[in-house]
Design an enzyme around this catalytic site. Structure first.
Site, PDB file in Angstrom:
ATOM      1  N   SER A 196       0.851  -1.188   0.000  1.00 18.62           N
ATOM      2  CA  SER A 196       0.000   0.000   0.000  1.00 18.62           C
ATOM      3  C   SER A 196       0.887   1.237   0.000  1.00 18.62           C
ATOM      4  O   SER A 196       2.047   1.184   0.427  1.00 18.62           O
ATOM      5  CB  SER A 196      -0.897   0.005   1.247  1.00 18.62           C
ATOM      6  OG  SER A 196      -1.537   1.258   1.418  1.00 18.62           O
ATOM      7  N   TYR A 209      -2.084  -0.799  10.759  1.00 13.84           N
ATOM      8  CA  TYR A 209      -2.106  -1.057   9.328  1.00 13.84           C
ATOM      9  C   TYR A 209      -0.843  -0.522   8.653  1.00 13.84           C
ATOM     10  O   TYR A 209      -0.200  -1.223   7.857  1.00 13.84           O
ATOM     11  CB  TYR A 209      -3.347  -0.417   8.700  1.00 13.84           C
ATOM     12  CG  TYR A 209      -3.537  -0.755   7.238  1.00 13.84           C
ATOM     13  CD1 TYR A 209      -4.138  -1.954   6.856  1.00 13.84           C
ATOM     14  CD2 TYR A 209      -3.112   0.123   6.237  1.00 13.84           C
ATOM     15  CE1 TYR A 209      -4.308  -2.273   5.513  1.00 13.84           C
ATOM     16  CE2 TYR A 209      -3.272  -0.194   4.901  1.00 13.84           C
ATOM     17  CZ  TYR A 209      -3.873  -1.387   4.541  1.00 13.84           C
ATOM     18  OH  TYR A 209      -4.029  -1.708   3.214  1.00 13.84           O
TER      19      TYR A 209
END
Length: 329
Positions: A196, A209
Site C-alpha cells: 500500500s 495497518y
C-alpha cells in the site's frame, strides 16, 4: 583505493543506464510474458483485489490456486474463473501432416481452492504441502491477503493489532518460505507483494495497518536484494503500492474535499490492470497513481492525506456503537 573508485564509477554508469532503459520503456513498451500453464497462488482470493487478480490470470490461462479464509467467497471466485476458462475454451486448428487441417485440443487450465488462515503459520505450511501434492510446483505467488482493524491505537484491542500484523506482514514470511525453495532450485518464479502507499508514508489513526505495510515492504525489498545476491536471474519480484482503492475496506476515508475530485479512490479494476502490466513485464515496483512516486510531506499534508482516515474511523466507530445498541451491549 583504485578498486573502490572503479567500482563507484561502475555504479554511476549502472544508475545512468537505469535512467536510459526506463526512458526507453516510455517509448517502446516491453512485451508481456506468458503465464499460460503456470501455477499461480493468490492469497485473499475470495474478494477485492485478490478476486480481480484471479480473473486476470485466468484470462491468461494460468492455473489458479486460490487461498482465502472464507470458503464461500473463495468458491465464488473459483466459479468466475471457471467461467472465464469456459469462454476461452475454443478449439485450435493447425496444418496436418498431409496438408490437411486438424483440430488441436485446447489447453484446459484448472482452478483449485483452499481454505487457509494465512495468519497462522502452521496452517500456511500445511496448505502449501497440499498444493504441492495436488497441483505441483508454484510459479507465481501473489501475497495479497490483508485486513484492517479500523480503530485508533488506544481504542484498538490488542488482538486486532496482532491480527493486522500477522495477516498483512508475517504471512508473507510463511508463504514465501513455503514456496521459495523450489523456485530457487529451478531458478524460476515470481513473488508479488501487494502492499500500500501507506507502507511508503503513513497517516494518522491506522498505526497497526501502516506498520504492517511498512513491514511487508521492508520484507519484500530485503528478500529482493537476497535473491539478486544469489544470482538467481530467473526469479522476479514485484511490489505493488496502490493509493486508496475503492474496495470497501476503507469506506468513508476522505482526503481534502477540494482535492478529492481530482484524486478519487482508485477503481479496483484499474489498480489490478496496472499491477498486471507490471508483473507481466517483470517491473520491480508499481505505484498507482503515479503521483504516489512524487509524494512528499508538504504535498501530503496539503492534500489532507495525513488525516484522511479520520472520517473512516468515525464511521466505523459509529457503526459499532449502533450494533452494540441493537444488541443491548
Amino acid at each position: 583505493m583504485m578498486i573502490l573508485i572503479a567500482e563507484f564509477f561502475v555504479v554511476i554508469l549502472k544508475v545512468l543506464w537505469a535512467f536510459v532503459t526506463a526512458g526507453c520503456k516510455w517509448v517502446v513498451r516491453p512485451k508481456e510474458k506468458s503465464v499460460a500453464g503456470q501455477v499461480c497462488v493468490i492469497t485473499g482470493a475470495g474478494s477485492g483485489l485478490g478476486r480481480l487478480f484471479a480473473k486476470e490470470f485466468a484470462r491468461r490461462r494460468a492455473i489458479l490456486v486460490l487461498w482465502d479464509i472464507n470458503s464461500q467467497s473463495n468458491e465464488e471466485t473459483a466459479e468466475m474463473v471457471r467461467q472465464i476458462y469456459h469462454e476461452l475454451d475454443t478449439p485450435i486448428t493447425k496444418d496436418g501432416p498431409v496438408g490437411g487441417v486438424e483440430e488441436v485440443p485446447p489447453f484446459q487450465p484448472q482452478v483449485y481452492t483452499y481454505v487457509c488462515d494465512v495468519g497462522k503459520r502452521e496452517h500456511v505450511y500445511a496448505t502449501a504441502d497440499k498444493v504441492r501434492r495436488d497441483v505441483g510446483n508454484v510459479d507465481i505467488l501473489i501475497n495479497n491477503a490483508g485486513v484492517v482493524s479500523g480503530h485508533h491505537l488506544l481504542e484498538c484491542p490488542d488482538e486486532l493489532i496482532e491480527r493486522t500484523m500477522v495477516v498483512n506482514c508475517h504471512a508473507h514470511f510463511w508463504t514465501t518460505k513455503a514456496f521459495l525453495p523450489k523456485m530457487l532450485e529451478l531458478n524460476h518464479g515470481h513473488i508479488v507483494t501487494v502492499a500500500s502507499s501507506l507502507g511508503l508514508f503513513s497517516t494518522a489513526g491506522v498505526e497497526d495497518y501502516c506498520a504492517s505495510k511498512f513491514g511487508a515492504i521492508g520484507f519484500h525489498e530485503s528478500l529482493s536484494h537476497e535473491i539478486k545476491a544469489s544470482e538467481k536471474e530467473g526469479i522476479n519480484m514485484t511490489l505493488v503500492c496502490p493509493y486508496l482503492v475503492d474496495t470497501g475496506m476503507f469506506k468513508g476515508c476522505r482526503i481534502r474535499k477540494e482535492i478529492e475530485p481530482f484524486l478519487p479512490p482508485l477503481k479496483p479494476e484499474f489498480c489490478v490492470k496496472q499491477s498486471m502490466r507490471a508483473i507481466l513485464t517483470d517491473q520491480p515496483m508499481i505505484c498507482t497513481p503515479r503521483i504516489v512516486y512524487m509524494a512528499i510531506v508538504c504535498m501530503y499534508r496539503f492534500l489532507g492525506a495525513d488525516k484522511c482516515m479520520y472520517p473512516f474511523l468515525a464511521q466505523r466507530k459509529e457503526a459499532m456503537n449502533n450494533n452494540e445498541a441493537k444488541n443491548g451491549i
